[in-house]
Design an enzyme around this catalytic site. Sequence first.
Site, PDB file in Angstrom:
ATOM      1  N   HIS A 136       8.966  -4.431   0.665  1.00 53.53           N
ATOM      2  CA  HIS A 136       8.917  -3.758  -0.641  1.00 53.53           C
ATOM      3  C   HIS A 136       9.842  -4.481  -1.634  1.00 53.53           C
ATOM      4  O   HIS A 136       9.483  -4.698  -2.788  1.00 53.53           O
ATOM      5  CB  HIS A 136       9.398  -2.311  -0.527  1.00 53.53           C
ATOM      6  CG  HIS A 136       8.567  -1.430   0.356  1.00 53.53           C
ATOM      7  ND1 HIS A 136       9.020  -0.949   1.550  1.00 53.53           N
ATOM      8  CD2 HIS A 136       7.315  -0.937   0.201  1.00 53.53           C
ATOM      9  CE1 HIS A 136       8.088  -0.178   2.100  1.00 53.53           C
ATOM     10  NE2 HIS A 136       7.042  -0.157   1.308  1.00 53.53           N
ATOM     11  N   GLY A 151       1.370  -5.892  -1.956  1.00 55.87           N
ATOM     12  CA  GLY A 151       1.632  -6.757  -0.809  1.00 55.87           C
ATOM     13  C   GLY A 151       0.347  -7.151  -0.105  1.00 55.87           C
ATOM     14  O   GLY A 151      -0.529  -6.305   0.130  1.00 55.87           O
ATOM     15  N   ASP A 166      -1.382  -5.339   3.039  1.00 55.10           N
ATOM     16  CA  ASP A 166      -2.488  -4.376   2.985  1.00 55.10           C
ATOM     17  C   ASP A 166      -3.645  -5.040   2.234  1.00 55.10           C
ATOM     18  O   ASP A 166      -3.928  -4.718   1.080  1.00 55.10           O
ATOM     19  CB  ASP A 166      -2.021  -3.090   2.301  1.00 55.10           C
ATOM     20  CG  ASP A 166      -0.881  -2.446   3.066  1.00 55.10           C
ATOM     21  OD1 ASP A 166      -1.150  -1.779   4.065  1.00 55.10           O
ATOM     22  OD2 ASP A 166       0.289  -2.644   2.683  1.00 55.10           O
TER      23      ASP A 166
HETATM   24  P1  AMP Z   1       3.733   1.304   1.169  1.00 55.22           P
HETATM   25  O1  AMP Z   1       5.071   1.901   0.866  1.00 55.22           O
HETATM   26  O2  AMP Z   1       3.532   1.013   2.619  1.00 55.22           O
HETATM   27  O3  AMP Z   1       2.606   2.058   0.533  1.00 55.22           O
HETATM   28  O4  AMP Z   1       3.731  -0.138   0.491  1.00 55.22           O
HETATM   29  C1  AMP Z   1       3.995  -0.315  -0.874  1.00 55.22           C
HETATM   30  C2  AMP Z   1       3.680  -1.738  -1.251  1.00 55.22           C
HETATM   31  O5  AMP Z   1       4.490  -2.634  -0.480  1.00 55.22           O
HETATM   32  C3  AMP Z   1       2.222  -2.118  -0.969  1.00 55.22           C
HETATM   33  O6  AMP Z   1       1.740  -2.944  -2.025  1.00 55.22           O
HETATM   34  C4  AMP Z   1       2.333  -2.873   0.325  1.00 55.22           C
HETATM   35  O7  AMP Z   1       1.282  -3.804   0.532  1.00 55.22           O
HETATM   36  C5  AMP Z   1       3.651  -3.594   0.134  1.00 55.22           C
HETATM   37  N1  AMP Z   1       4.189  -4.008   1.428  1.00 55.22           N
HETATM   38  C6  AMP Z   1       4.314  -3.228   2.534  1.00 55.22           C
HETATM   39  N2  AMP Z   1       4.780  -3.965   3.556  1.00 55.22           N
HETATM   40  C7  AMP Z   1       4.933  -5.223   3.095  1.00 55.22           C
HETATM   41  C8  AMP Z   1       5.368  -6.453   3.690  1.00 55.22           C
HETATM   42  N3  AMP Z   1       5.718  -6.529   4.966  1.00 55.22           N
HETATM   43  N4  AMP Z   1       5.407  -7.558   2.899  1.00 55.22           N
HETATM   44  C9  AMP Z   1       5.037  -7.500   1.596  1.00 55.22           C
HETATM   45  N5  AMP Z   1       4.605  -6.379   0.985  1.00 55.22           N
HETATM   46  C10 AMP Z   1       4.562  -5.257   1.727  1.00 55.22           C
END
Ligand code: AMP
Length: 281
Positions: free
Chosen positions: A37, A149, A152
């Site tokens: 994040h 990210g 996903d």
């Molecule tokens: P989430 O909190 O899981 O909904 O993720 C929020 C954002 O962070 C989304 O755009 C995800 O794709 C991105 N994200 C989650 N994990 C990673 C990672 N390991 N590397 C880069 N971006 C990430």
Amino acid sequence: MVIFKKNNDINIYISAQVANGRSIGFVPTMGALHAGHLSLIKKAKEDGTLAVCSIFVNPTQFNDKKDLEKYPVSTEADIELLISAGCDVLYMPDVEEIYPGGAANTKTFDFGYLDTILEGAKRPGHFKGVGQVVARLLDIIKPAKLYLGQKDYQQCMVITKLTEMMGLQEMEVVICPTMRESDGLAMSSRNRRLTEPQRVVAAIIYQCLVSIQSKQHIGSFAVVKKECEDLLSAKGFEPDYVALADARNLKLLDNYNTDTPMVALIAAKIGEIRLIDNMLL
Ligand code: AMP
């Protein structure tokens, strides 16, 4: 870092910043933040935008109620991490702010083919919920750039389609590389629910992706896919899918086609925890 909980308050603040010539970079999250994040926040800062992060655990995108109940929450630590990453604004609305009058009264979008495959097929209603919440957040924040990210991958495609459907072609969608642990495991908020033995074997997903990538010029995908499924099962995972697709439109491929950009995608469950990852070939 300024923290807002109400749409009205953040609207006033952002409008004033935009009037002062700032451009808004938006990073939507569900909290339980990690270096993945933070890499998105850092990119927004590098691009010179006012970095706005949201933390909202969106109930409408959880097809599995237990997953929602067990979704990790670490607000204090998240705030510290965001400050250390240089985040400018944190938006932490409650459900009533996002869905006044209830989610059933909030607009949803149909993503067609993209919602019928992989995550869409395995998690019915998930992308409908993602589209619903991101549309609301974009309406409220009105960013110039949206940071997502690659972790996903299908979600990136869904949200890009959403921005087209919302007529937001002016807004730039910036897709940032997947941040990984030293053994290759993609960082994820769900990783903190893994037990120690589960954590030790979890990097097998990454190793499978590397193997799919490395065999693209010599192997048959069907054979590599079977090897990966067997390997995942041997390590205690229940594979949901090991798939290969055209990276531009996510059309599934039966075999390698080195004339097109490809993406390999894996989803697998260990115990109660479902992990996903992907790799461009
Ligand atoms: P989430 O909190 O899981 O909904 O993720 C929020 C954002 O962070 C989304 O755009 C995800 O794709 C991105 N994200 C989650 N994990 C990673 C990672 N390991 N590397 C880069 N971006 C990430």
